[in-house]
Structure formats: C-alpha cells, structure tokens
Scaffold this active site. Sequence first.
Site, mmCIF file in Angstrom:
data_model
loop_
_atom_site.group_PDB
_atom_site.id
_atom_site.type_symbol
_atom_site.label_atom_id
_atom_site.label_comp_id
_atom_site.label_asym_id
_atom_site.label_seq_id
_atom_site.Cartn_x
_atom_site.Cartn_y
_atom_site.Cartn_z
ATOM 1 N N LYS A 176 0.872 -1.188 0.000
ATOM 2 C CA LYS A 176 0.000 0.000 0.000
ATOM 3 C C LYS A 176 0.901 1.227 0.000
ATOM 4 O O LYS A 176 2.123 1.110 0.123
ATOM 5 C CB LYS A 176 -0.948 0.015 1.205
ATOM 6 C CG LYS A 176 -0.284 -0.156 2.547
ATOM 7 C CD LYS A 176 -1.330 -0.225 3.658
ATOM 8 C CE LYS A 176 -2.057 -1.550 3.640
ATOM 9 N NZ LYS A 176 -3.507 -1.407 3.663
ATOM 10 N N ARG A 177 0.300 2.394 -0.152
ATOM 11 C CA ARG A 177 1.062 3.636 -0.132
ATOM 12 C C ARG A 177 1.871 3.734 1.161
ATOM 13 O O ARG A 177 1.414 3.301 2.222
ATOM 14 C CB ARG A 177 0.094 4.811 -0.263
ATOM 15 C CG ARG A 177 0.711 6.188 -0.303
ATOM 16 C CD ARG A 177 -0.343 7.195 -0.727
ATOM 17 N NE ARG A 177 -1.565 7.076 0.033
ATOM 18 C CZ ARG A 177 -1.818 7.727 1.179
ATOM 19 N NH1 ARG A 177 -0.913 8.542 1.686
ATOM 20 N NH2 ARG A 177 -2.959 7.574 1.813
ATOM 21 N N LYS A 222 -9.353 -7.261 -0.825
ATOM 22 C CA LYS A 222 -8.788 -8.057 -1.925
ATOM 23 C C LYS A 222 -8.053 -9.277 -1.391
ATOM 24 O O LYS A 222 -8.184 -10.387 -1.930
ATOM 25 C CB LYS A 222 -7.854 -7.180 -2.772
ATOM 26 C CG LYS A 222 -8.555 -6.061 -3.500
ATOM 27 C CD LYS A 222 -7.597 -4.965 -3.944
ATOM 28 C CE LYS A 222 -8.379 -3.722 -4.368
ATOM 29 N NZ LYS A 222 -7.549 -2.525 -4.465
#
Length: 783
Positions: A519-520, A631
Amino acid sequence: MFNNKEAFKQLFQEKLVSKLGKPKMEAQKADVYKVLSSMIREYASKNWIKTNQNYQAHQEKQVYYFSMEFLIGRLLGNNLLNLGMLELVRDGLKELGWDLEEIEEEESDAGLGNGGLGRLAACFLDSLATLQYAGHGCGIRYKYGLFEQKIVEGNQVELPDYWLQKGNEWEVRRPDKKVEVRFKGNVEISKENGELVFETHNYDAVTAIPYDMPVIGYEGEHVNTLRIWSDCSVDSISEFLYPDDSQYEGKLLRLKQQYFLCSAGVQSIVRTFEKLGLSIEHLPEKVAIHINDTHPTLVIPELMRILIDVKGLGWAEAWELTTRTVSYTNHTTLSEALEKWPVSMLKELLPRIYMIIEEINTRFCGMLMKKYPDQPEIVPQMSIIDGHQLKMANLAIVGSYSVNGVAALHTDILMKREMKLFYDLYPNRFNNKTNGITHRRWLLHANPALSNLINESIGTRWIDSPEEMVGILKYSEDSGFQDRTRAIKQHNKLKLASFIHEKQGIIVDPYSIFDIHVKRLHGYKRQLMNILHIMYLYNQLKQNPSMDRIPRTFIFGAKAAPSYWLAKRIIKLINVVAHQVNRDRKVNQKLKVIFLENYSVSLAEKIIPAADVSEQISTASKEASGTGNMKFMMNGALTIGTMDGANVEMHDMVGDANMFIFGLQSDQVLEYYQHGGYAVQNVYHSDARVREVMDQLVSPGYFGLNGYEFEDIFHSIMSTNDEYFVLKDFASYIEAHQQIDRSYRSPKKWQRKSIINIAHSGKFSSDCTIRKYASEIWGLERI
C-alpha cells in the site's frame, strides 16, 4: 464480430495485415496487443453507442463520478473477461503461437491514479456498468502518472511514468465535445432589469478536449463511459498526476487541475442535459454529480456559476438546484489530508468562483449566527473561509445533499468527532457506504483457479450476486476442498516466487509463509512497525539460528510521495534490512525480506492471490476504510490488523478466530490524542525488544552504513511522542505474529480460516456498495 475460436483467429490475422501491414510470422507481442485491444474496443463500441442512445431516448437519470484519480490498471484481460471472450481468445492466440498472459504484459498500467482512492473509483465504474446503472467517470487524462519507482542502492528514485508513450488503444478522442475553461480575468458587475449580471473579461482560456474510454459491464451489453479531459496547450495543466505542492507553483498547478476537471466536466454535463429538451429546473431529477473526496469540490461553485451567469437563475434557485445535485464522499479523518487553499491564490486564479464561494460562506455563516446566537465560537469553526484559507471539506458538506463515510467506524468518527458540528446541523445528510472491490478483477481475473473451484462447488450465481459466496462456508471443514484451496494458493505462491527470482535474482521459499504489506507508504499505515518487527525476528534468529520458527517471507510494495522524506527513509530501511537478512546464511532459510518496486494494479494482481498473511496494521482511527484488506480476504489470505476502517466489519463477520487482531482500539487512540499522546520513553525503557531495535537504528555495526543513517527515523518516533503508536502497539504486534506462527502449523485449521474469509468476502464486492449508493444517495434505477 466473432463467436467462435476459428472466426476469431481468421479475423485477428486479417486485422494484423489491415492495421499493421504484417503477416502473423512477423508480428511481435506489442503488435498482437495493439491489434487485439483495438478489435475488442471496436466490438464493444456497438453496445457503447447503444447504451448512450438508450439513456438519451429514455431520459434516464445519470450519475457523474468526479475523481482526480481512476486507477484502472490494465484493461485487455478485464475487458475480455467482461465480454465473455477470455477463454476463446486465450485458446485462439495459443493456437496462433502466443500466450495471452504475455500479451497482457505489453499494456501499460494507465497513469491515471495512485492509490486506494483511484482504485475505488475504478471498481465503482465496473460495478455501475455491470449492474446496468447510468453512471460515468469524470477525470483528467494525465500525460505522466505519479512516477515510475526504481530502487537504487535501497533508495526510491522517481522516473517519469510516461504511460502514453505507446498510445492508449482504449480511448477515443472527442474534439467535437471540447469546452473552454477560463482562469484569471476581471469580473465586471452590472444591472439588467434589476438583476445583477456578472461578466469576466481578460481571462486566460484553456481548451479542454475529452477522451472517452468504454467501461464494459460484465457480459458486455451495458457500456458506460470514463471521460478524461486533456489540455493540449504548451504549459499543459493535465501533464502530471499530483504535481509536487511543497512549493507555490506546484500548489497553484494542483488548483488549476482541480478547476480544469470541474469546469470541463460540469459544462459537458449541462450540455448533455440540455439535449433532453427539459428546463434547467429538472436538472436534479436527471443528473447526480458525485465528488470523490474534496479534490473536485469546485463543481459546487462552478455549477452555481453556470446556473447564475449563463442560465440567468437567481441565487436561491441556483443554490437549491446545486444542493439537490451534488453529493460527497469523505475519505479521511487526517486533519493534514483535509484540503485547504490560500484565499489569495483562489482570488487571483478564479476570481468569479471565489466571489461565489464567498457569498456561499456569508449566507451560511449568517444562518449559523441565527441558529446559534449564544454560541458565537461555532461560526469560525464551521466557516468555509477561515481567515486566509478556504476549507474544501466544509464547502463540500454545505454544498451537497449527502455526505458519506467509507466504513462504519470511519463514518462514526466523522459524525461524533471530526465533523460533529456539521452532523448536528445536518443529521440527515450523513450516511455510511462501506467501500468495496470488484470481484471480477480481483477474483475472477486475478485468481481463475479459485474462481473455477467456487463455480464447481456452488455454481456461478455468485458472479452476479457476490453475497452468495457465503455458500462455500459448508466446505470449510471439507478436507478435499481444503486441499484444493491449499493447492491453488501454493501454485500462486510458486508463480510469485518465480517472478521475484526473475526480477531480483532472489530465491524465496515458496513453502514459507508469504506475509505481504502492499500500500502507499505513510506513517499511519505503519510499514515502520512491520520492518522493526522483522529486525526483532532477525535478532532472535541471530541469537538462536536453530530456533523453531516457520520460515517467513515478508514482501513489501509501496511508493512514497516524492516530498515525503520520512516515508522515503523507511523505504531505505526496508531495503537495507532486506539486504542484510537475505545474504545472512545463518538466518535466510527462515527469513527473507523482499521489496517489489513500482507497486501497481498489475503487480497487485500477481501478489494478492499468493498471500498467506495480509498486513492491515494502520493506527486505529486513521484508515478510513481500506480496500486492499478486502482483496486479500477474497483471495484467502488471513488478516493481521488493528480494529480500524473496514477491518472492523471484516472482524464482525469472521470473528477473532479467523483474524489476528492486535493493538489499541480507535477510542483509546483518540483518547490519547486528546491528552497529548502517551509516554513513549516509558515503553522504550521498559521493553527490551523495543529498545534493541530502536537502538539498532542509530548504532554502528547493525543496519546501515554507520551509526547515524537512520537517526531521522529514530527521532521521528522519540521526539514526536510516537505519533502513530508504533512502539505502543509493538508488543501486541509481536504476539499476533506468534499466533500466526502457531496457527500455520495446523494446515487444516489454517485452511478452514482461509475458506471462511473467502466465503464472507462477497459482502465487500463493490456491486453491493454501488447498489446502496444508487438507491440511497443518487436515486438511480437499473436500466
């Protein structure tokens, strides 16, 4: 166009000749991609035209989803899937000598977005089209994406992401739909028939040209539009996604981009509406404008400008129409992420827009003073213009009819804390819509073997009704089903291990636990806590190499904003630790660390199906929702996480036994913030494990070239009183990982947990989310 494999093969070879002048034997992979994607777009165009004609003929209400990001990923495979042609094309290409998976690699990830905000927008478009709602995306056609990330000597290096270098086969340029966007100028006020008239002169005009991309719904009959706007001038506004706003010029460019999108989009919407032949008073009955976070908030004053200055409406009527048309999604509780703009910049760049915002604020504050005569302190807290700053979130709330959060906890925090004053004023305006993901891309396309197993077990109805995935719960104790899901996971892990070896030359154990954090890179997402824990594990193994631990492969993927210095230092730390761990023969059979550069949608599709453990470890109360967590869950990974964002709702469904929950609760975190944090020094001195890893950041002979390389990271925790509670949650995090180690030793129990997670993940399909948006916010009917 073709309905069987032989027809496809014949047409494809004809197109190679007609489009590229090449016979089959001379075609390269790039040629195959170019011809195949153009064929698919042409095929979809018939239903694309038909869908739009339908909307026009039946005067359907349409929603326009404004977002600065649409992280759509690669489209070839997804479009083939939605058109029902994936297997036919894969088999046909194979007989012609090509592998579809290799052809898909020829497509660039569209540089139209960066992270979760943009990926959410892409999932929503997929669901709108599949569910047959009239819903379109409105964005910017950036020439360059955020950046292409390279890791050089452990450091993030940013290269231009020129994703359009080879063209974009999925777009159609529409110069006939161009509009003019105006900046600067002088506003002249006059009176006609007793009414004020506003005219702007000496402005700078920019031509906005739309490029339309088809959004193909599942089974292909319903095709909506993603319209992205481009400015083709020399000093292009649309050249870069998220220009660096640490300096004035970059900040000014961001504001230009936001107005460019809002003005072009709203003008286009009004023009489309006028084709219905209805008076402007019917606008809210036929149009819903939704703003994804505060970046497109200027649609509110821009719509007011058009209604007043162009359509000649009075203020009250224009305001009533605007506030019945616009709705807003809030994506953050982080105060630094709530947009603010200098009033001076807005006045100079958008003088007429600023006048409208000023009038909105004057009227709003006047109403507040009447409503709260004994509480004058409320007015400056809620004001849209605060001294020299414009508060975009306040404008978005005041100018819309719906404000939604993106997870139950997030919405609760908004209503009770961050936006309590607005909630007290507009209680019926606030609502929750928990985020979702499209199961077509993230399960059907990314993990076909698992999708096929679900089909065999419960039939295919879950594809249209993802909630029905819960039907596989009955197989959670079935040893045969457990074995098959385990075999699918192992196959995906072997593929990812092969990819890592190909890209980095590192051999990872495909039978180790694949523990993944992608992720970021941001302080509150706590990649730092993860790597500190890896340092702790390394210390343990160094002291006792023969200790009984399940081998673990930790995999990271993350981009740091170019100006976010600390985030880039954490990337360096991850890579330095990885280098030391991976070459240490005493431990590297039990511990490996991988950083995969340039994280993207297409990379995520390789990583997520291979995950055993999903790291969702944000500081409680900081992550609005998260969609990566969904997800991973859908692909059978088990979550280690805090009770934050949508993790809370995942936990409500699967319970303690099927997740690894740790750390402070959100109310505890918020309580600490109210009292200035906690005593970080006490944790540092009282926990030897914490002290050891922290000291290693600044001690020679451990991680890094010298004793000072990661001093900045050390001080980012110790001198800010550990803003994100990394050390406070560290002991609990260690214990959760020990639970993972113990659980993985019982394959049947682990697989049972995995199946339970997959079964409950259907609730987090964006189809479920969009049905709620459509019925509860936008008032849309399925076509």
